[in-house]
Design a protein around this motif. Structure first.
Motif, PDB file in Angstrom:
ATOM      1  N   ARG A  82       9.066  -3.902  -3.092  1.00  0.00           N
ATOM      2  CA  ARG A  82       9.502  -3.251  -1.838  1.00  0.00           C
ATOM      3  C   ARG A  82      10.452  -2.102  -2.132  1.00  0.00           C
ATOM      4  O   ARG A  82      10.400  -1.059  -1.479  1.00  0.00           O
ATOM      5  N   CYS A  83      11.332  -2.277  -3.105  1.00  0.00           N
ATOM      6  CA  CYS A  83      12.259  -1.201  -3.479  1.00  0.00           C
ATOM      7  C   CYS A  83      11.494   0.036  -3.953  1.00  0.00           C
ATOM      8  O   CYS A  83      11.841   1.156  -3.593  1.00  0.00           O
ATOM      9  N   VAL A  84      10.451  -0.181  -4.742  1.00  0.00           N
ATOM     10  CA  VAL A  84       9.652   0.941  -5.256  1.00  0.00           C
ATOM     11  C   VAL A  84       8.884   1.609  -4.118  1.00  0.00           C
ATOM     12  O   VAL A  84       8.741   2.833  -4.103  1.00  0.00           O
ATOM     13  N   VAL A  85       8.408   0.831  -3.160  1.00  0.00           N
ATOM     14  CA  VAL A  85       7.707   1.416  -2.006  1.00  0.00           C
ATOM     15  C   VAL A  85       8.673   2.294  -1.213  1.00  0.00           C
ATOM     16  O   VAL A  85       8.319   3.398  -0.791  1.00  0.00           O
ATOM     17  N   ILE A  86       9.890   1.820  -1.038  1.00  0.00           N
ATOM     18  CA  ILE A  86      10.896   2.581  -0.274  1.00  0.00           C
ATOM     19  C   ILE A  86      11.262   3.877  -0.992  1.00  0.00           C
ATOM     20  O   ILE A  86      11.374   4.933  -0.371  1.00  0.00           O
ATOM     21  N   ASP A  87      11.463   3.797  -2.307  1.00  0.00           N
ATOM     22  CA  ASP A  87      11.853   4.981  -3.073  1.00  0.00           C
ATOM     23  C   ASP A  87      11.141   4.987  -4.427  1.00  0.00           C
ATOM     24  O   ASP A  87      11.690   4.526  -5.435  1.00  0.00           O
ATOM     25  N   PRO A  88       9.911   5.505  -4.469  1.00  0.00           N
ATOM     26  CA  PRO A  88       9.140   5.490  -5.716  1.00  0.00           C
ATOM     27  C   PRO A  88       9.719   6.372  -6.821  1.00  0.00           C
ATOM     28  O   PRO A  88       9.304   6.275  -7.966  1.00  0.00           O
TER      29      PRO A  88
END
Length: 87
Positions: free
Chosen positions: A15-21
């Motif tokens: 989810r963190c990567v989706v928010i800020d790839p």
């Protein structure tokens, strides 16, 4: 039990990567979890490769061990502990 906790962490980091790839921290966190989960299931090797490709595409550092500045930041004594590193 460890695998279950890693899978819980995996969903958080994904989810963190989706928010800020383009977040180095988020991608490194997810990559670390994938490396740990790869000990339990080979499918994570593919996920690691895909994540590294996305990181390269976003201009992120993929293999931090090649970055001497990060090695220095992690351990100021790295100069003495890693004679192979040219400072």
């Amino acid at each position: 039990m460890i695998r279950t906790k890693l899978e819980d962490a995996q969903s958080y980091w994904e989810r963190c990567v989706v928010i800020d790839p383009k977040s180095q921290d988020a991608c490194d966190g997810l990559k670390t979890v994938y490396y740990d989960l790869a000990a339990y299931d080979e499918k994570y090797e593919v996920k690691i490769k895909e994540l590294k490709e996305k990181m390269k595409a976003n201009g992120l550092e993929v293999d931090w061990s090649n970055n001497k500045n990060i090695v220095k930041a992690i351990d100021p004594m790295a100069f003495f502990l890693m004679p192979w590193a040219s400072y």
